[in-house]
Design a protein around this motif. Structure first.
Motif, PDB file in Angstrom:
ATOM      1  N   LEU A  18       0.477  56.009 -48.809  1.00  0.00           N
ATOM      2  CA  LEU A  18       1.767  55.754 -48.631  1.00  0.00           C
ATOM      3  C   LEU A  18       1.841  54.197 -48.417  1.00  0.00           C
ATOM      4  CD1 LEU A  18       4.831  56.808 -48.297  1.00  0.00           C
ATOM      5  CD2 LEU A  18       4.450  56.983 -45.724  1.00  0.00           C
ATOM      6  N   GLY A  19       2.601  53.389 -49.162  1.00  0.00           N
ATOM      7  CA  GLY A  19       2.756  52.033 -48.972  1.00  0.00           C
ATOM      8  C   GLY A  19       4.281  52.009 -48.011  1.00  0.00           C
ATOM      9  N   THR A  20       4.183  50.724 -47.482  1.00  0.00           N
ATOM     10  CA  THR A  20       5.160  50.322 -46.452  1.00  0.00           C
ATOM     11  C   THR A  20       6.087  49.354 -46.962  1.00  0.00           C
ATOM     12  OG1 THR A  20       3.850  49.315 -44.875  1.00  0.00           O
ATOM     13  CG2 THR A  20       4.070  51.720 -44.590  1.00  0.00           C
ATOM     14  N   MET A  56       2.830  40.987 -43.031  1.00  0.00           N
ATOM     15  CA  MET A  56       3.795  40.605 -43.969  1.00  0.00           C
ATOM     16  C   MET A  56       5.170  41.240 -44.276  1.00  0.00           C
ATOM     17  SD  MET A  56       3.589  39.886 -48.019  1.00  0.00           S
ATOM     18  CE  MET A  56       3.848  38.682 -48.975  1.00  0.00           C
ATOM     19  N   TYR A  57       5.052  42.493 -43.740  1.00  0.00           N
ATOM     20  CA  TYR A  57       6.101  43.419 -44.199  1.00  0.00           C
ATOM     21  C   TYR A  57       6.984  43.688 -42.971  1.00  0.00           C
ATOM     22  CZ  TYR A  57       2.765  44.838 -47.692  1.00  0.00           C
ATOM     23  OH  TYR A  57       1.827  45.124 -48.817  1.00  0.00           O
ATOM     24  N   GLY A  58       7.408  42.635 -42.420  1.00  0.00           N
ATOM     25  CA  GLY A  58       8.489  42.747 -41.239  1.00  0.00           C
ATOM     26  C   GLY A  58       8.374  43.656 -40.220  1.00  0.00           C
ATOM     27  N   ARG A 192       1.136  49.154 -55.968  1.00  0.00           N
ATOM     28  CA  ARG A 192       2.119  49.032 -57.183  1.00  0.00           C
ATOM     29  C   ARG A 192       1.841  50.261 -58.329  1.00  0.00           C
ATOM     30  NH1 ARG A 192       5.179  44.783 -57.679  1.00  0.00           N
ATOM     31  NH2 ARG A 192       4.629  44.772 -60.102  1.00  0.00           N
ATOM     32  N   PRO A 193       1.613  51.505 -57.687  1.00  0.00           N
ATOM     33  CA  PRO A 193       1.138  52.465 -58.839  1.00  0.00           C
ATOM     34  C   PRO A 193       2.497  52.752 -59.808  1.00  0.00           C
ATOM     35  CG  PRO A 193       1.654  53.523 -56.579  1.00  0.00           C
ATOM     36  CD  PRO A 193       1.420  52.038 -56.345  1.00  0.00           C
ATOM     37  N   PHE A 194       3.664  52.432 -59.451  1.00  0.00           N
ATOM     38  CA  PHE A 194       4.663  52.549 -60.289  1.00  0.00           C
ATOM     39  C   PHE A 194       5.283  51.336 -60.719  1.00  0.00           C
ATOM     40  CE2 PHE A 194       5.775  56.186 -57.132  1.00  0.00           C
ATOM     41  CZ  PHE A 194       5.323  57.189 -57.821  1.00  0.00           C
ATOM     42  N   GLY A 195       4.177  50.307 -60.848  1.00  0.00           N
ATOM     43  CA  GLY A 195       4.524  48.677 -61.207  1.00  0.00           C
ATOM     44  C   GLY A 195       5.941  48.344 -60.308  1.00  0.00           C
ATOM     45  N   GLY A 196       5.845  48.883 -59.016  1.00  0.00           N
ATOM     46  CA  GLY A 196       6.765  48.215 -58.194  1.00  0.00           C
ATOM     47  C   GLY A 196       8.064  49.026 -58.139  1.00  0.00           C
ATOM     48  N   GLY A 197       8.150  50.124 -59.150  1.00  0.00           N
ATOM     49  CA  GLY A 197       9.216  50.918 -59.060  1.00  0.00           C
ATOM     50  C   GLY A 197       9.810  50.588 -60.475  1.00  0.00           C
ATOM     51  N   GLY A 198       9.474  49.569 -61.217  1.00  0.00           N
ATOM     52  CA  GLY A 198      10.223  49.116 -62.635  1.00  0.00           C
ATOM     53  C   GLY A 198      10.036  50.402 -63.624  1.00  0.00           C
ATOM     54  N   ALA A 237      -4.060  56.048 -54.311  1.00  0.00           N
ATOM     55  CA  ALA A 237      -3.005  55.171 -54.617  1.00  0.00           C
ATOM     56  C   ALA A 237      -1.915  55.089 -53.452  1.00  0.00           C
ATOM     57  CB  ALA A 237      -2.113  55.791 -55.956  1.00  0.00           C
ATOM     58  N   ILE A 238      -1.013  54.272 -53.298  1.00  0.00           N
ATOM     59  CA  ILE A 238      -0.060  54.043 -52.237  1.00  0.00           C
ATOM     60  C   ILE A 238       1.334  53.863 -52.596  1.00  0.00           C
ATOM     61  CG2 ILE A 238      -2.065  53.640 -50.384  1.00  0.00           C
ATOM     62  CD1 ILE A 238      -1.141  50.626 -50.862  1.00  0.00           C
ATOM     63  N   PRO A 239       1.769  54.762 -53.322  1.00  0.00           N
ATOM     64  CA  PRO A 239       3.295  54.619 -53.603  1.00  0.00           C
ATOM     65  C   PRO A 239       4.084  54.608 -52.483  1.00  0.00           C
ATOM     66  CG  PRO A 239       2.663  56.963 -53.786  1.00  0.00           C
ATOM     67  CD  PRO A 239       1.391  56.107 -53.654  1.00  0.00           C
TER      68      PRO A 239
HETATM   69  N1  NAP Z   1      -0.929  42.149 -51.813  1.00  0.00           N
HETATM   70  C1  NAP Z   1      -0.766  43.474 -51.371  1.00  0.00           C
HETATM   71  O1  NAP Z   1      -1.566  43.687 -50.548  1.00  0.00           O
HETATM   72  C2  NAP Z   1       0.047  44.310 -51.592  1.00  0.00           C
HETATM   73  C3  NAP Z   1       1.339  44.055 -52.880  1.00  0.00           C
HETATM   74  C4  NAP Z   1       2.021  44.971 -53.410  1.00  0.00           C
HETATM   75  C5  NAP Z   1       1.984  46.352 -52.942  1.00  0.00           C
HETATM   76  N2  NAP Z   1       1.005  46.452 -51.877  1.00  0.00           N
HETATM   77  C6  NAP Z   1       1.064  47.947 -51.314  1.00  0.00           C
HETATM   78  O2  NAP Z   1       1.378  48.842 -52.125  1.00  0.00           O
HETATM   79  C7  NAP Z   1       2.430  49.562 -52.021  1.00  0.00           C
HETATM   80  C8  NAP Z   1       3.165  50.187 -53.221  1.00  0.00           C
HETATM   81  O3  NAP Z   1       3.766  49.190 -53.940  1.00  0.00           O
HETATM   82  P1  NAP Z   1       5.094  48.679 -54.227  1.00  0.00           P
HETATM   83  O4  NAP Z   1       5.851  49.331 -52.947  1.00  0.00           O
HETATM   84  O5  NAP Z   1       5.239  47.308 -54.600  1.00  0.00           O
HETATM   85  O6  NAP Z   1       5.530  49.598 -55.484  1.00  0.00           O
HETATM   86  P2  NAP Z   1       5.421  51.120 -55.982  1.00  0.00           P
HETATM   87  O7  NAP Z   1       4.989  52.126 -55.048  1.00  0.00           O
HETATM   88  O8  NAP Z   1       4.870  51.079 -57.292  1.00  0.00           O
HETATM   89  O9  NAP Z   1       7.106  51.351 -56.019  1.00  0.00           O
HETATM   90  C9  NAP Z   1       7.827  51.584 -55.130  1.00  0.00           C
HETATM   91  C10 NAP Z   1       9.218  52.076 -55.453  1.00  0.00           C
HETATM   92  O10 NAP Z   1       9.204  53.305 -56.347  1.00  0.00           O
HETATM   93  C11 NAP Z   1      10.343  54.133 -55.876  1.00  0.00           C
HETATM   94  N3  NAP Z   1       9.738  55.469 -55.748  1.00  0.00           N
HETATM   95  C12 NAP Z   1       8.627  55.955 -55.040  1.00  0.00           C
HETATM   96  N4  NAP Z   1       8.445  57.441 -55.501  1.00  0.00           N
HETATM   97  C13 NAP Z   1       9.290  57.771 -56.254  1.00  0.00           C
HETATM   98  C14 NAP Z   1       9.662  58.945 -57.026  1.00  0.00           C
HETATM   99  N5  NAP Z   1       9.116  60.100 -56.530  1.00  0.00           N
HETATM  100  N6  NAP Z   1      10.665  58.996 -57.553  1.00  0.00           N
HETATM  101  C15 NAP Z   1      11.394  57.932 -57.983  1.00  0.00           C
HETATM  102  N7  NAP Z   1      11.325  56.787 -57.490  1.00  0.00           N
HETATM  103  C16 NAP Z   1      10.215  56.587 -56.559  1.00  0.00           C
HETATM  104  C17 NAP Z   1      10.720  53.460 -54.617  1.00  0.00           C
HETATM  105  O11 NAP Z   1      12.009  53.604 -54.300  1.00  0.00           O
HETATM  106  P3  NAP Z   1      12.565  55.001 -53.167  1.00  0.00           P
HETATM  107  O12 NAP Z   1      12.272  54.369 -51.831  1.00  0.00           O
HETATM  108  O13 NAP Z   1      14.064  55.070 -53.825  1.00  0.00           O
HETATM  109  O14 NAP Z   1      11.827  56.105 -53.321  1.00  0.00           O
HETATM  110  C18 NAP Z   1      10.399  52.032 -54.642  1.00  0.00           C
HETATM  111  O15 NAP Z   1      11.318  51.345 -54.961  1.00  0.00           O
HETATM  112  C19 NAP Z   1       3.195  48.754 -51.043  1.00  0.00           C
HETATM  113  O16 NAP Z   1       4.333  49.298 -50.236  1.00  0.00           O
HETATM  114  C20 NAP Z   1       2.239  48.156 -50.259  1.00  0.00           C
HETATM  115  O17 NAP Z   1       1.931  48.888 -49.295  1.00  0.00           O
HETATM  116  C21 NAP Z   1       0.366  45.554 -51.327  1.00  0.00           C
END
Ligand code: NAP
Length: 273
Positions: A18-20, A56-58, A192-198, A237-239
């Motif tokens: 789980l990402g945060t 960095m995440y508040g 970013r397993p969903f490309g950040g949600g995009g 992966a950490i969605p």
């Molecule tokens: N430099 C670094 O170290 C770095 C950089 C980027 C990310 N990260 C880590 O990686 C984690 C994941 O990356 P990310 O948060 O950028 O993007 P992500 O996990 O690729 O995408 C998150 C988005 O997907 C949506 N989502 C999640 N599950 C879903 C589902 N089952 N159906 C529909 N929508 C869904 C979420 O919205 P909802 O809330 O509406 O579900 C959110 O808007 C971060 O939280 C962080 O912990 C680290």
């Protein structure tokens, strides 16, 4: 829940974490935190352990620490956070602050966030690992342009983990970085397993293909997560999500069959078409 081993320690981790970022940066009231408490409860109930945060995440670290204590998770979780500042003293102070917020004396994984002052912090972290203050150490980034730097660090430092962007939207790591991590015995967390949600915006109104049942998927989220965790270098992966129905959906990607090479290509082609 399927588990993959951390090469350096042999410990097995559930493949969906789980990402945060953004999602756990909320205020102090019970009303603001209630949905996230349910996300954490459902995450742990489904066999989840790896939670990734950062100063960095508040308020995210504090929210995770407080809610995990309220839910009585004890040491069930595998807590990963980061150091994101410059200077040895500043890094030590920030990491000690993170441990207070996460309510632990010993972090499972401490990572240098976005390679900021990476040599300084890795020197501290090697000492902390010897002293038992952290169990694993690593570095993170989220863009393809940093992959060469991350590759150089793998070759020069005894890292337990790298955390990097890898998804259908951002598959670049598979070209060189993932095989390199595998060869050096470094665990990989895919951010970013969903490309950040995009990726979800391309799929609105599009039905999940019938062949998804062949790999035990019933949602686009599960297909995209199985694409990521079926790469042999990926540990987990950490969605990120703020919604309990989404965390349940995502955790189901840790169950059942994984796609083979042909099926992985088909998932990517279908999502991107
Ligand atoms: N430099 C670094 O170290 C770095 C950089 C980027 C990310 N990260 C880590 O990686 C984690 C994941 O990356 P990310 O948060 O950028 O993007 P992500 O996990 O690729 O995408 C998150 C988005 O997907 C949506 N989502 C999640 N599950 C879903 C589902 N089952 N159906 C529909 N929508 C869904 C979420 O919205 P909802 O809330 O509406 O579900 C959110 O808007 C971060 O939280 C962080 O912990 C680290």
């Amino acid at each position: 829940m399927r588990a993959h081993k951390i090469p350096s320690s042999g410990e097995a981790l559930p493949v969906i974490g789980l990402g945060t970022w953004q999602t756990f940066d909320v205020g102090p009231t019970a009303v603001e935190r209630a949905p996230l408490k349910e996300v954490l409860r459902a995450f742990e109930a489904a066999g989840g352990r790896v939670i990734d945060s950062s100063p960095m995440y508040g308020a995210a670290e504090e929210v995770v620490g407080d809610l995990a204590a309220e839910l009585g998770f004890g040491d069930k979780l595998f807590l990963a956070t980061k150091v994101w500042t410059s200077g040895q003293r500043e890094g030590i102070e920030q990491m000690e602050d993170s441990m207070r917020k996460l309510r632990t004396q010993r972090l499972d994984l401490m990572q240098v966030h976005n390679l900021v002052d990476v040599e300084t912090h890795l020197a501290t972290l090697r000492e902390w690992k010897e002293q038992g203050r952290v169990r694993h150490i690593g570095v993170t980034h989220y863009t393809d342009r940093a992959h060469d730097d991350v590759a150089r660090l793998i070759e020069r430092h005894p890292l337990d983990f790298i955390q990097i962007n890898y998804s259908i939207a951002e598959p670049e790591a598979a070209r060189r970085l993932l095989p390199l991590a595998q060869a050096w015995g470094v665990a990989v967390i895919a951010n970013r397993p969903f490309g950040g949600g995009g990726l979800f915006s391309r799929l609105r109104g599009k039905a999940v293909p019938k062949w998804s049942v062949e790999i035990d998927c019933n949602s686009w989220a599960q297909l995209m997560l199985k694409y990521v965790v079926s790469h042999p270098a990926i540990t987990c992966a950490i969605p990120a999500t703020s919604k309990v129905e989404h965390v349940r959906d995502n955790m189901a990607a840790g169950l059942g069959r994984l796609p083979d090479e042909k099926q992985r290509a088909l998932i990517a082609e279908t999502v991107l078409s």
